[in-house]
Design an enzyme around this catalytic site. Structure first.
Site, PDB file in Angstrom:
ATOM      1  N   ARG A  71       0.850  -1.189   0.000  1.00 25.23           N
ATOM      2  CA  ARG A  71       0.000   0.000   0.000  1.00 25.23           C
ATOM      3  C   ARG A  71       0.887   1.240   0.000  1.00 25.23           C
ATOM      4  NH1 ARG A  71      -2.453   2.912   4.691  1.00 25.23           N
ATOM      5  NH2 ARG A  71      -3.959   4.344   3.780  1.00 25.23           N
ATOM      6  N   HIS A 127      -2.830  11.183   0.964  1.00 24.63           N
ATOM      7  CA  HIS A 127      -2.236  10.894   2.266  1.00 24.63           C
ATOM      8  C   HIS A 127      -1.586  12.174   2.788  1.00 24.63           C
ATOM      9  CE1 HIS A 127      -0.567   7.465   4.923  1.00 24.63           C
ATOM     10  NE2 HIS A 127      -0.355   8.611   5.560  1.00 24.63           N
ATOM     11  N   GLU A 152      -6.837   8.375   6.819  1.00 26.55           N
ATOM     12  CA  GLU A 152      -7.014   8.964   8.159  1.00 26.55           C
ATOM     13  C   GLU A 152      -7.503  10.408   8.103  1.00 26.55           C
ATOM     14  OE1 GLU A 152      -3.585   8.517  10.629  1.00 26.55           O
ATOM     15  OE2 GLU A 152      -3.584   6.332  10.504  1.00 26.55           O
ATOM     16  N   ASN A 169      -6.861   1.847  10.191  1.00 23.63           N
ATOM     17  CA  ASN A 169      -5.549   2.079  10.784  1.00 23.63           C
ATOM     18  C   ASN A 169      -5.714   2.114  12.297  1.00 23.63           C
ATOM     19  OD1 ASN A 169      -4.761   2.422   8.164  1.00 23.63           O
ATOM     20  ND2 ASN A 169      -4.132   4.566   8.369  1.00 23.63           N
ATOM     21  N   TYR A 203      -3.467   1.648  16.189  1.00 27.55           N
ATOM     22  CA  TYR A 203      -2.166   1.528  16.844  1.00 27.55           C
ATOM     23  C   TYR A 203      -2.261   1.226  18.341  1.00 27.55           C
ATOM     24  CZ  TYR A 203      -0.012   3.266  12.572  1.00 27.55           C
ATOM     25  OH  TYR A 203       0.409   3.396  11.278  1.00 27.55           O
ATOM     26  N   GLU A 238      -3.094  -0.115   8.379  1.00 29.53           N
ATOM     27  CA  GLU A 238      -1.890   0.281   9.114  1.00 29.53           C
ATOM     28  C   GLU A 238      -1.977  -0.279  10.520  1.00 29.53           C
ATOM     29  OE1 GLU A 238      -0.780   4.409   9.318  1.00 29.53           O
ATOM     30  OE2 GLU A 238      -1.229   4.765   7.193  1.00 29.53           O
TER      31      GLU A 238
END
Length: 907
Positions: free
Chosen positions: A106, A152, A198, A337, A339, A383
């Site tokens: 990606r 992005h 995002e 995404n 984390y 992500e």
């Protein structure tokens, strides 16, 4: 829970689903296989890796402009002008992508590399088109699926200057022209498109809190963020329809959006206010974009904060009814995404754990929440990763552990929760320009040398791990090896079955439980009215019947009921020598004691539990202690007489005998100096004589087994690369465990290292060796005197070499070692016990190799608590972890482990 349940179907029940799950259950490692067509990939973004910021006519992006004009806001004035220089070195990128063996890559397109001012009239730039064609074609040639993100965060600066970027809806037509060009130019080869990456981050940091070092640096937290989001959602929806109406049929691709969110955990998972705060947080981070796109076409309804601030106008822009219809269903998948996770209380927001925010279970809960809130969409994790701050190391265990555990939670979500996850993408392929943090944070699977003009890429340990996992697509048992020192594999929880023949037990010892539980007195005068046994007086029949009744009642005593309730196959207990022979000799047999043990054994057999009998558990008759105890060699014969009586009296029902329990403890703690060695010498001889007695007179007809229970801590070399520490760890084990095991399981004599150490220390003290010597005949009698290897193990220590030769004469440590706790181990009770489950597996492997693959029984293992609570979660966790390590030793390492006994049945 009833309140929570009423929200089922709207994501609220995710918190209820796990509310009764303890942390140990939550963090269990799941072994299984990903679906066959599951996608494995990695990702980058244009501004973070490409460099070449102004070559071949490329226009200035907002990030180019921001890093050049606001250096005080960025770490060390760093920029992405060169970054990884992927524009000139994509072949290097391709090489490491191919080495990883992944299914997809990606990456994002730089809008201003194709259209310098963001408008079709300024492009397309031939070199930009050539570069991206080259990237796409080379990926396809390598059997890697290109997944392309259109935006992005690097907006052409010209559009920011003219319209204020996405703060204005006037930018939308230019984004649609750009998207349409990309679909038309690259879409024949690109099957996965992402319109925006995002948008929450881009809007809140770039348009809300721009002062926080984030391009384009626009500060408007109460309004600008909403206008930017509004334009992005409309841009996304219209781009989706362009692709859907014009290109989908011919190109056969898919299009969606990538949203980001942390999981948010209510501080109190049963408090509805806390749950509502968590749901509200998710609505603002994820639902802000997901609700219009995946559900209603409009924003989530979370109330009007403008009224709270006495603002008369609505700061949240409105979609028209037509726009709502256009927004609905405009994503073929949910790009995620993720984390980390946070704790939530109303009006507060806390990191869940330490500074790395490594919280694997959060991704599973988030995936379930998305499934239930947005209609079970196909999900691509686009992500996921972790950074190391200012680290140049290749040995990135923190990243290996992160990927391993997060991806395992994804597997749980797929297998246990039926979440439709189709692929996983690691962030990032390599270290890169990490926005406001510059090059200080490294997320990469590959290390990049940013001081080298060639920008050399070097794989980290995490690259090897990720390649292996993606290649196999499975967490299988055979991936774990005892030689692996990494916490990644060491602490895995495995699922498996012990054999049907495996024996489970509980244990106690005479002095620790009998004194208060079973002691009662016999009336001499009731049994023998005149008290004159020499005249062959006949015992009172009624009195005998009375005491027999008392003994029979023992069958119903509470501990037997507890044993029955546990459902174990064995109960290990010890016989009190002085309850059988009050003075330790055959001069008098206490029939009451004999009857008690007969009753106990019969009671156990009646409930289907095998009695495992320890003949000596530290409570020597005082009469023998008065004449030297274990230091007096006559104890060998006295012990043999006592054991012979027990074999003869109880052996028709007892098939599992242990001569001595933990002789190291009783000898070493009992007295210093020469005494431990002499006591050990006599214990080993007493054990061997008892074994030979049983072997000669009883084993053939009774069919039992006999051995000794030894104890030790696992000794982990403090520095496994230091031969001195490795040798010290082995000396530790030989001096504690081998001291007894080597004579019994090997050649009838002490280990050479023990003899050498004691001899050297004795010489320093000016004395002959304090270690006694076995005769050749004794060695022959001792060798092979165990039918199994019984081990008591509780904890582990770090061991390092420590030379005590220069110390004053001392008996404290003949082995020249220093022990200390394992870093990070949980401290339990008593103070010598730290919880180190993996040490059990390593101990079992060590003795398996050292003593020729014996049959092994764990005869004690457990943990203490300092209070009287019955809510002993620490013990639940302890047993679960330690027994799982025993399972690994048996199933993965081939240790012939046949049974496990918990210490202890009761306090």
């Amino acid at each position: 829970c009833n309140k929570i349940a009423c929200y089922t179907g709207n994501g609220y029940d995710v918190w209820e689903k796990f509310v009764r799950q303890n942390a140990f259950e939550r963090d269990e490692f799941y072994h299984g296989e990903f679906p066959k067509k599951f996608g494995w990939g990695t990702a980058t973004a244009a501004y973070q890796i490409e460099g070449a910021w102004n070559v071949e006519g490329k226009g200035e992006s907002t990030w180019d402009h921001y890093t050049h004009n606001a250096p005080c806001r960025l770490l060390y004035n760093q920029t992405g002008d060169v970054a990884c220089d992927s524009y000139h070195n994509f072949d290097d990128d391709l090489a490491i992508i191919k080495e990883l063996g992944l299914s997809h890559y990606r990456f994002s397109l730089s809008w201003s590399r194709l259209f310098p001012d963001g408008k079709l009239t300024s492009g397309p730039l031939p070199d930009g088109v050539r570069y991206y064609n080259d990237v796409i074609n080379k990926l396809i040639a390598a059997n890697v699926e290109p997944m392309v993100t259109l935006f992005h965060w690097d907006l052409p600066q010209a559009l920011q200057d003219e319209f204020g970027g996405f703060n204005s809806s006037e930018i939308i037509p230019y984004y649609l022209d750009y998207a349409d060009f990309c679909f038309r130019t690259f879409g024949g080869r690109v099957k996965y498109w992402f319109t925006f990456n995002e948008p929450y981050v881009y809007c809140t940091l770039g348009h809300g809190y721009g002062v926080a070092a984030f391009a384009p640096g626009h500060y408007s937290p109460g309004e600008g963020v909403y206008y930017a989001a509004h334009s992005i959602i409309k841009s996304h929806a219209q781009a989706y329809h362009i692709y859907n109406n014009t290109y989908r049929e011919s190109q056969k691709g898919q299009i969606g959006i990538t949203l980001n969110t942390n999981w948010v955990e209510p501080m109190t998972t049963t408090d509805l206010d806390h749950i509502e705060a968590s749901q509200r947080s998710l609505a603002f981070s994820t639902g802000w974009f997901a609700e219009p796109i995946f559900n209603s076409g409009d924003y989530p309804d979370v109330g009007n904060r403008s009224e709270y601030y006495n603002i008369t106008y609505d700061r949240l822009p409105k979609f028209t009814e037509e726009e709502k219809e256009l927004n609905k269903g405009t994503s073929d998948f949910f790009g995620l995404n993720h984390y980390t996770s946070n704790l939530i209380v109303p009006c507060s927001y806390y990191p869940e754990e330490g500074p790395t925010y490594d919280i694997p279970w959060g991704i599973r809960k988030l995936l379930i929440w998305i499934k239930r809130t947005y209609g079970d969409p196909v999900i691509y994790i686009t992500e996921n990763g972790i950074s190391e701050h200012h680290s140049d190391g290749l040995d990135d265990d923190i990243r290996v552990n992160y990927y391993k555990n997060y991806i395992n939670e994804v597997l749980k979500a797929i297998k246990e929760d039926d979440v439709n996850v189709k692929g996983y993408t690691a962030w990032s392929l390599m270290d890169n320009f990490e926005w406001a943090e510059g090059y200080s944070e490294r997320f990469g699977l590959h290390w990049v040398n940013f001081t080298d003009p060639e920008r050399t890429r070097i794989p980290k340990k995490s690259a090897s791990y990720y390649r292996s996992l993606a290649g196999s697509g499975t967490y299988q048992l055979n991936q774990i090896f005892i030689s692996c020192r990494s916490e990644t594999d060491r602490d895995d929880f495995i699922f498996g079955l012990f054999p049907d023949s495996f024996l489970w037990g509980a244990s106690s010892s005479a002095y620790q439980v009998e004194v208060s539980q079973y002691r009662f007195s016999l009336s001499w005068s009731r049994l023998f009215p005149t008290g004159n046994l020499m005249e062959n007086e006949v015992a009172n029949v009624e009195a005998v019947a009375y005491y027999n009744h008392v003994l029979d009642e023992l069958e119903a005593r509470e501990d037997v009921n507890l044993i029955k309730m546990l459902g174990v196959q064995q109960y290990r207990f010890s016989i009190s020598w002085s309850r059988i022979f009050p003075d330790g000799t055959t001069s008098y047999v206490n029939q009451g004691g004999v009857d008690y043990y007969n009753s106990l054994i019969d009671s156990l057999l009646k409930i289907g539990v095998e009695p495992v009998v320890t003949l000596y558990h530290w409570d020597l008759p005082q009469a023998l202690e008065d004449i030297g105890g274990l230091l007096n060699e006559t104890v060998v014969d006295r012990f043999n007489e006592y054991t012979d009586f027990c074999f003869k009296t109880f052996g028709n029902r007892v098939k599992f005998w242990i001569t001595f329990n933990e002789p190291y403890v009783i000898t070493w703690l009992g007295s210093p100096g020469e005494a431990p060695y002499q006591a050990t010498h006599n214990i080993i001889k007493a054990h061997a004589k008892a074994y030979r007695t049983y072997e000669k007179f009883y084993k053939g007809k009774q069919g039992g087994r006999i051995g000794m229970t030894m104890s030790t801590e696992w000794a982990e070399p403090k520095d496994p690369n230091n031969p001195s520490d490795v040798e010290a760890a082995d000396r530790f084990l030989q001096s504690i465990l081998g001291w007894f095991a080597h004579p019994i399981f090997k050649n009838g004599d002490y280990p050479e290292v023990v003899k050498k150490q004691v001899n050297e220390r004795s010489q320093l003290q000016g004395t002959p060796s304090r270690l006694p010597v076995f005769t050749d005949a004794e060695k022959v009698e001792i060798a092979g005197t165990a039918d199994f290897f019984a081990i008591n193990g509780y904890t582990s220590r770090l061991v390092t070499y420590q030379d005590k030769s220069t110390w004053p004469p001392s008996y404290e440590n003949d082995r020249d070692t220093h022990e200390e706790p394992i870093p990070g181990a949980i401290q339990a009770t008593p103070d010598w016990l730290q919880i180190v489950p993996w040490g059990m597996r390593r101990l079992l492997n060590w003795l398996d190799r050292e003593y020729g693959h014996p049959t092994v029984y764990i005869t004690e293992n457990g943990v203490g608590t300092s209070d009287a609570t019955v809510d002993d979660q620490i013990r639940v966790n302890f047993y679960k972890a330690y027994i799982n390590e025993a399972l690994k030793a048996q199933q993965l390492d081939g240790v012939d482990l046949q049974g496990y006994t918990a210490w202890s049945l009761m306090d």
